[in-house]
Scaffold this motif. Structure first.
Motif, short mmCIF file in Angstrom:
data_model
loop_
_atom_site.label_atom_id
_atom_site.label_comp_id
_atom_site.label_asym_id
_atom_site.label_seq_id
_atom_site.Cartn_x
_atom_site.Cartn_y
_atom_site.Cartn_z
N ARG A 31 6.79 3.13 7.24
CA ARG A 31 7.20 2.39 6.04
C ARG A 31 5.99 1.70 5.40
O ARG A 31 5.93 1.51 4.20
CB ARG A 31 8.24 1.32 6.39
N ARG A 32 5.05 1.27 6.22
CA ARG A 32 3.87 0.59 5.67
C ARG A 32 2.85 1.59 5.16
O ARG A 32 2.32 1.46 4.07
CB ARG A 32 3.22 -0.30 6.72
N LYS A 141 -11.58 -7.76 9.55
CA LYS A 141 -10.99 -7.66 8.21
C LYS A 141 -11.15 -8.96 7.43
O LYS A 141 -11.48 -8.96 6.25
CB LYS A 141 -9.52 -7.27 8.31
N ALA A 313 -3.78 -0.88 13.49
CA ALA A 313 -4.06 -1.37 12.13
C ALA A 313 -5.21 -0.57 11.52
O ALA A 313 -5.17 -0.20 10.35
CB ALA A 313 -4.42 -2.86 12.17
N ILE A 316 -3.97 2.77 10.39
CA ILE A 316 -3.25 2.70 9.11
C ILE A 316 -4.26 2.57 7.96
O ILE A 316 -4.16 3.25 6.94
CB ILE A 316 -2.25 1.53 9.13
N ASP A 317 -5.26 1.71 8.14
CA ASP A 317 -6.31 1.56 7.11
C ASP A 317 -7.00 2.89 6.84
O ASP A 317 -7.21 3.27 5.69
CB ASP A 317 -7.37 0.56 7.57
N ARG A 320 -5.05 5.35 4.89
CA ARG A 320 -5.04 5.07 3.45
C ARG A 320 -6.32 5.55 2.77
O ARG A 320 -6.32 5.85 1.59
CB ARG A 320 -4.90 3.57 3.20
N LEU B 143 -1.32 -10.28 7.17
CA LEU B 143 0.04 -9.80 7.37
C LEU B 143 0.23 -8.36 6.90
O LEU B 143 0.86 -7.55 7.57
CB LEU B 143 1.02 -10.68 6.58
N ARG B 144 -0.31 -8.05 5.72
CA ARG B 144 -0.08 -6.72 5.14
C ARG B 144 -0.88 -5.63 5.83
O ARG B 144 -0.46 -4.49 5.92
CB ARG B 144 -0.46 -6.71 3.65
N GLU B 145 -2.11 -5.99 6.27
CA GLU B 145 -3.01 -4.98 6.81
C GLU B 145 -3.39 -5.25 8.26
O GLU B 145 -3.27 -4.38 9.11
CB GLU B 145 -4.28 -4.93 5.94
N ALA B 334 3.64 -4.93 1.31
CA ALA B 334 3.27 -4.43 2.64
C ALA B 334 3.93 -3.11 3.00
O ALA B 334 3.34 -2.27 3.66
CB ALA B 334 3.53 -5.47 3.74
#
Lengths: 437, 437
Positions: A31-32, A141, A313, A316-317, A320, B143-145, B334
């Protein structure tokens, strides 16, 4: 969209955690990220399948790590083997094969990061390493992106959970270093060979990475000063407390006019600072930017799931960025590769801090005057002097000095001179003091 | 590369700070972003040029905000006007014109974010809003990443500096709420109309945003419960301290099996928690993820340069995304827009917490038994009862109850019943208690 295909090297604590988190939170992660992240190929010498959720969904598991980095169907390689060899060869091969890399290997990045990032840059791929510093805390980050508007002035972190656990236990229970170390080993917080943790090598790896990102310099592990916590005595922990301080094993990176300070050592910090209250195995990093002022990031610095949180994380980065041209990605060391500076790293002798000194002196008039004269001759101002009670039947009493800031070399000279005085017994204990304000 | 051209709406505290930070740290920012970020066009009704570094480098400044959002040479619009109108019209126009938007406007995002993000999605542009929550702390990014691998279990934040300053002063100096509020206004920490801060409206705006991002739901400000701090008495602050607690004005978002809790209210939290020690105007957000465990983010929640730090970080992020296709950007809330869930937000009556109750009772035998019976009849377990000394010559003594967790409605019923007892004077003071563990 097709799932991203991940090749995983290592199915130990963090590797198993990564498989579990990707399985357990698959729906949330998709979903993210907008597409599924699937581990398609893994390599491990030996592993404990119990407790790894979703291991059966990996299409191929062998003990051949090179097969993973050479697998043409793998988009991203996750390196969780640790150490330098074959981790370095595997990461470089993955890069040559055009794969992005995610790693939790702080030692590898601290020592070989410059070479790895240059290879990645050349090949147009990303190497992500959030898990290499402070486990689950997204500090890379925060520094690279969240505080990108700032000139970073300094970073100070509790970035080794084992040494923080030991110092916390010593303070809470008035126990000896060696005794607590044994307990930490029994609890699994410290390795059989605890050198990396208690001598500050692990913290220096992480500080090397934080400092480079903060100041836009190449990684320079060999110039990072380090001092361990094995010489800290319960008495010093107690006296520090009486003076309103806690002793923490800090990694400090600071920009000064003369150059950059990079140092890991035990440090007295005022107990009212939030970071002074970070206890046990927890980590925290305090970052001071010129615009934002002080900010602090706190969380678990190690462990199966916190570290996996950072690895995933990064996955996911990187997912993207698969479609971005490489020059628009966040640079590996926060600054564009052609914009790194070669600012000098100060030798420890040139670093200025305040000091806590403890010495055993003969309890008679005129003694303190001699010591204060030695300090005064070197322009070292004294903030406080405290003479304690006799500890035993001996003729010596402990005396504590808190000094103002002075250069390390100046203090070393003063201490050498003080230790030559006839009424001083043994060595002077010296612990640096930072206000972190 | 050509500099990115930014249109700036508003040259007040944060607008002026943004111009100054972009000017002062121009070299550092260009080294990070890979290209310069230049404010080319600004609009403000009135502004104080003194103290804004680099104002003279803006090519055009007028009082026409629509001229900025309609300027075809502007790539990114920064909205720092605040309020709903004309901010909403300006942001929507900028989006229609294909411009990316950066805003610090928490009220606008909390109330109109769903509409704004849908428009941005439609037009393929990004709306960035790191500065809308907790000033300079990169909490939206975390939170988002940073925590994207996790199912977020709960978020608890001190997200209004004014109310935290007031509660800190009340505790430190035993002062009354009204008196401290006046001081906060004199110091510029509180507005002439302090309602937004002390009644929790500002915190509810921010919590609405945090909750949506944490749980992947649309923004629903009207379902966020809020309660202010004006009824907190010095006596409660003192008794909480004696029990090992601090009273903080927390915003809490929590996922439960029954639904999502979204609530802002004064809360007793154990003083050993790091967040209990966040003092004065500082902000902190505690985030608990299923993989990472507890993490905390601390820093300045407001102010010229801390807020500008977040605005400029967003500008750098957006600059990097200029060449990315929009579906590979980090989603506004997010989660991918088509993957938001409509999980129910619990009405406050269904929320479970523990409670601190203070009541004035006649000091005679049997009285406490009646109160404990009322609680027991409703299955409310008691953690502690403390009877204090007489405060004055009256016949009443304060009695404090700490209870276990129960549903709010159940406690409201119990309190109504207790207040009907003849030996209870006045209303029962009720403050919720959270362990944050």
């Amino acid at each position: 969209m097709e799932p991203v295909r991940v090749g995983l090297l290592g199915l130990g604590t963090v590797g198993g955690g990564t498989v579990s988190v990707l399985t357990r939170n698959a729906a949330e992660i998709t979903r993210r990220a907008g597409r599924a992240i699937h581990i398609s190929h893994a390599a491990a010498k030996a592993y404990d399948a119990a407790g790894i959720e979703g291991l059966d969904r990996i299409e191929r598991i062998s003990d051949d790590a090179f097969a993973v980095v050479n697998d043409p169907t793998v988009d991203i390689v996750v390196e969780l083997i640790g150490g330098y060899s074959p981790a370095l060869e595997l990461v470089l091969r993955a890069i040559q094969n055009g794969k992005h890399v995610v790693t939790a290997n702080k030692a590898l990045i601290a020592l070989h990061g410059n070479e790895i990032f240059a290879a990645a840059q050349e090949r147009g791929v990303t190497v992500a390493f959030e898990a290499a510093v402070a486990g689950g805390i997204p500090i890379i980050k925060a520094l690279r992106e969240g505080l990108a508007a700032n000139q970073i002035e300094w970073v100070a972190g509790i970035i080794n959970g084992t040494s923080n656990f030991i110092l916390t236990e010593m303070r809470d229970k008035g126990r000896e270093f060696g005794e607590v170390l044994k307990e930490a080993q029994a609890l699994g917080y410290a390795e059989a060979d605890p050198t990396f943790d208690i001598e500050g090598i692990d913290a220096a790896h992480k500080l090397t990475i934080l400092g480079a990102i903060a100041f836009g310099t190449p990684l320079q592990f060999d110039r990072t000063y380090r001092e361990g916590i094995s010489a800290i005595e319960p008495l010093d922990v107690q006296y520090a407390g009486e003076l309103g301080y806690r002793i923490k094993h800090l990694g400090i990176a600071r920009r000064t006019k003369q150059g950059i300070e990079m140092r890991v050592h035990p440090t007295l910090i005022p107990e009212r600072r939030l970071i002074a209250n970070v206890e046990g195995v927890m980590n925290a990093v305090l970052v001071h930017g010129d615009a934002v002022g002080p900010t602090l990031y706190y969380g678990a610095g190690a462990g199966r799931f916190p570290t996996a949180s950072a690895v995933v994380a990064d996955l996911i980065d990187v997912t993207r960025t698969l479609t971005i041209d490489s020059e628009n990605r966040v640079p590996h060391l926060a600054f564009q590769p052609d914009a790194l500076s070669d600012t000098r790293i100060l030798p420890m002798a040139e670093v200025e801090t305040a000091y806590y000194l403890r010495m055993q002196v003969v309890d008679r008039p005129g003694v303190l005057a001699e010591v204060t004269k030695i300090l005064g001759d070197r322009q070292i101002s004294i903030e406080a002097i405290i003479q304690k009670e006799h500890l035993d039947e001996s003729m010596f009493v402990p005396v504590i000095f808190l000094t103002q800031r002075t250069k390390e070399q100046n203090m070393l000279d003063a201490i050498a001179r003080i230790e030559m005085l006839s009424f001083i017994a043994g060595a002077v204990t010296r612990i640096r003091v930072e206000s972190l304000a």
